[in-house]
Motif scaffolding. Structure first.
Motif, short mmCIF file in Angstrom:
data_model
loop_
_atom_site.label_atom_id
_atom_site.label_comp_id
_atom_site.label_asym_id
_atom_site.label_seq_id
_atom_site.Cartn_x
_atom_site.Cartn_y
_atom_site.Cartn_z
N ARG A 40 0.85 -1.20 0.00
CA ARG A 40 0.00 0.00 0.00
C ARG A 40 0.89 1.25 0.00
O ARG A 40 0.53 2.28 0.58
CB ARG A 40 -0.92 0.02 1.23
CG ARG A 40 -1.93 -1.13 1.31
CD ARG A 40 -3.00 -1.01 0.22
NE ARG A 40 -4.06 -2.00 0.35
CZ ARG A 40 -4.05 -3.22 -0.21
NH1 ARG A 40 -3.01 -3.62 -0.92
NH2 ARG A 40 -5.07 -4.04 -0.06
N GLU A 41 2.04 1.16 -0.67
CA GLU A 41 3.07 2.20 -0.56
C GLU A 41 2.59 3.59 -1.01
O GLU A 41 2.89 4.61 -0.39
CB GLU A 41 4.30 1.84 -1.43
CG GLU A 41 5.02 0.57 -1.01
CD GLU A 41 4.41 -0.68 -1.65
OE1 GLU A 41 3.42 -0.57 -2.42
OE2 GLU A 41 4.92 -1.78 -1.38
N LEU A 42 1.84 3.62 -2.14
CA LEU A 42 1.52 4.92 -2.72
C LEU A 42 0.52 5.71 -1.86
O LEU A 42 0.47 6.93 -1.93
CB LEU A 42 0.99 4.75 -4.15
CG LEU A 42 2.00 4.09 -5.11
CD1 LEU A 42 1.43 4.06 -6.53
CD2 LEU A 42 3.35 4.81 -5.11
N ALA A 43 -0.25 4.97 -1.05
CA ALA A 43 -1.21 5.66 -0.17
C ALA A 43 -0.44 6.53 0.84
O ALA A 43 -0.83 7.67 1.10
CB ALA A 43 -2.08 4.64 0.55
N VAL A 44 0.63 5.99 1.39
CA VAL A 44 1.42 6.77 2.37
C VAL A 44 2.18 7.89 1.65
O VAL A 44 2.28 9.01 2.16
CB VAL A 44 2.40 5.88 3.16
CG1 VAL A 44 3.06 6.68 4.28
CG2 VAL A 44 1.69 4.67 3.74
N THR A 49 2.94 13.61 0.76
CA THR A 49 3.15 14.69 -0.21
C THR A 49 1.97 15.67 -0.22
O THR A 49 2.17 16.89 -0.22
CB THR A 49 3.31 14.09 -1.62
OG1 THR A 49 4.36 13.13 -1.56
CG2 THR A 49 3.65 15.14 -2.66
N ASP A 50 0.76 15.13 -0.23
CA ASP A 50 -0.42 16.00 -0.40
C ASP A 50 -0.91 16.61 0.90
O ASP A 50 -1.49 17.70 0.88
CB ASP A 50 -1.56 15.21 -1.05
CG ASP A 50 -1.16 14.70 -2.43
OD1 ASP A 50 -0.46 15.46 -3.14
OD2 ASP A 50 -1.50 13.55 -2.78
N HIS A 51 -0.73 15.91 2.01
CA HIS A 51 -1.39 16.37 3.24
C HIS A 51 -0.46 16.70 4.40
O HIS A 51 -0.89 17.32 5.36
CB HIS A 51 -2.41 15.32 3.69
CG HIS A 51 -3.37 14.94 2.62
ND1 HIS A 51 -4.31 15.82 2.12
CD2 HIS A 51 -3.52 13.78 1.91
CE1 HIS A 51 -5.00 15.22 1.16
NE2 HIS A 51 -4.54 13.99 1.01
N VAL A 52 0.79 16.27 4.36
CA VAL A 52 1.69 16.50 5.50
C VAL A 52 2.78 17.53 5.15
O VAL A 52 2.98 18.50 5.88
CB VAL A 52 2.32 15.17 5.99
CG1 VAL A 52 3.41 15.43 7.02
CG2 VAL A 52 1.25 14.25 6.56
N VAL A 53 3.45 17.30 4.03
CA VAL A 53 4.59 18.16 3.68
C VAL A 53 4.24 19.66 3.71
O VAL A 53 4.98 20.46 4.30
CB VAL A 53 5.22 17.73 2.33
CG1 VAL A 53 6.18 18.78 1.81
CG2 VAL A 53 5.92 16.38 2.49
N PRO A 54 3.09 20.07 3.13
CA PRO A 54 2.79 21.51 3.16
C PRO A 54 2.72 22.09 4.57
O PRO A 54 3.00 23.27 4.78
CB PRO A 54 1.41 21.61 2.47
CG PRO A 54 1.29 20.35 1.67
CD PRO A 54 2.07 19.30 2.40
#
Ligand code: GCO
Ligand code: MG
Length: 403
Positions: A40-44, A49-54
């Motif tokens: 399930r790698e791409l989910a993390v 990328t989309d929800h944590v990094v910003p």
């Protein structure tokens, strides 16, 4: 204070998939965190990328606890393997940064070494009893003081833990899930003879372990625990599924064989009853899937109050970044028990150069500042992500079962 200036996810597949988070600071120091969730790698990767990094940019990298709480409480949607692996990656990378800034290995920041080295167990497997014993002998020759025995089951074509490769076990092997066939009665008949033979051949100075991989009911697991008692196993692992933690009460009532569980846990809450009621002896949650070093320390402290020791998961899907973090954690912890060790392939080790070492059945994280593990990004880029699923399991009549 080191300020976070950037963070990015690196996907690489040197023989198997790994997801790594790299956090950069204005002082030029960076940290790494493992974010690999097998199959399930791409989910993390997307969660990061989309929800944590910003949300990380501009923050003080030293505020590890505050950032952990921000990501856990702030998401509103708590727990779960995807969320907790993403939080773990951030947390691990921040400990790496703190160690590098301090000029100290992470275990020194965690209170310093509680022991000289970390006892690890190997994974010995074979399609037949004889092959498994040979594999265990190879482990003993390499110096392992603890060996997990996994053998093919007579009458079943394939099963968990039995490798296609002589020295490396890799279950995530197909573009779509492979189907295994399972029979509990055939399996239960097959385990005791392996232990019997292993004691004859290897003697009593080596610890022997076994992974049931969540495939028995509590009463079946109780019977297996009882049958194995004469061979003094170090533990049986994941004897039964643990969503219902009370399952372990029944096993506990019937056997003195030590019980280990938790490689799929991601929070202290998954183990609350198991620990409070002293239904287990070892908790196997690990850095990458259970919220990083920060959360695992909390879990381990709670476990210590109830005589439960740690036995962190350490299969090949946990990258060298996680392995390094686990070794710093293990070395520092008062209630450490044992650490799983499945060596990575040479391709993986080349992508993730590391300071940790193995000698005579013990590992050490090394004394480089931070985690002591790096990523060769140029080399990593040569190995493109390749979808790979874990297998599934069906009973002989076709019923979907636990893998
Ligand atoms: C172990 C595990 C692994 C898991 C694998 C899943 O104890 O090493 O059970 O073999 O199946 O890590 O991703
Ligand atoms: Mg296991």
């Amino acid at each position: 204070m080191p300020k976070i200036t950037g963070a990015r996810v690196i996907l690489t597949s040197p023989g198997r998939n790994f997801v790594t988070l790299k956090i950069e600071t204005d002082e030029g120091i960076y940290g790494l965190g493992d974010a690999t969730l097998n199959g399930r790698e791409l989910a993390v990767a997307s969660y990061l990328t989309d929800h944590v990094v910003p949300c990380l940019i501009g923050r003080d990298a030293h505020r590890i606890e505050d950032i952990w709480q921000f990501l856990y409480k702030g998401a509103y949607w708590r727990r779960g393997p995807v969320t907790m692996s993403a939080i773990a990656a951030v947390d691990t990378a921040l400990w790496d940064i703190k160690g590098k800034v301090a000029g100290l290995p992470v275990y020194q920041l965690l209170g310093g070494a509680s022991r000289d080295g970390v006892l690890v167990y190997s994974h010995a497997n074979g399609a037949t009893l004889e092959e498994t014993i040979e594999s265990a002998q190879r482990s003993a020759e390499k110096g392992y003081k603890a060996i997990r025995l996994q053998s093919g089951v007579p009458g079943l074509a394939s099963t968990y833990g039995v490798s296609k490769h002589r020295d490396f076990y890799e279950p995530a092997d197909a573009d779509l899930p492979t189907e295994n066939v399972w029979s509990t009665s055939k399996y239960l008949r097959s385990v005791v003879p392996v232990f019997e033979r292993a004691r004859e051949v290897l003697g009593w100075d080596v610890h022997l372990l076994h992974d049931v991989h969540h495939r028995l009911t509590p009463i079946e697991a109780a019977r297996l625990g009882k049958d194995l008692e004469p061979y003094r196993p170090f533990w049986i692992e994941d004897a039964t599924p643990a969503e219902n933690q009370a399952n372990f009460r029944l096993i506990r009532q019937h056997t003195t064989t030590p019980l280990a569980v938790g490689e799929i846990f991601n929070s202290v809450w998954d183990a609350k009853q198991l620990i409070e009621e002293q239904l287990i002896d070892y908790i196997r949650a690990t850095v990458v899937h259970a919220g990083g070093i920060t959360h695992l320390r909390r879990l381990a402290s709670f476990a210590a109050m109830h005589n439960v020791r740690t036995g962190c998961h350490g299969a090949t899907d946990l990258s060298p970044v996680c392995m390094a973090a686990a070794l710093h954690f293990d070395l520092s912890l008062p209630n450490f028990g044992i650490q799983e060790h499945m060596p990575h392939t040479a391709e993986t080790d080349a992508v993730f150069p590391h300071a940790y070492t193995f000698d005579q059945g013990m590992m050490h994280p090394g004394d480089l500042p931070g985690l002591g593990v790096d990523i060769d990004e140029e080399l990593a880029a040569k190995y493109e992500y390749k979808r790979a699923f874990l297998p599934v399991n069906r009973l002989e009549d076709g019923t979907m079962f636990d893998w």
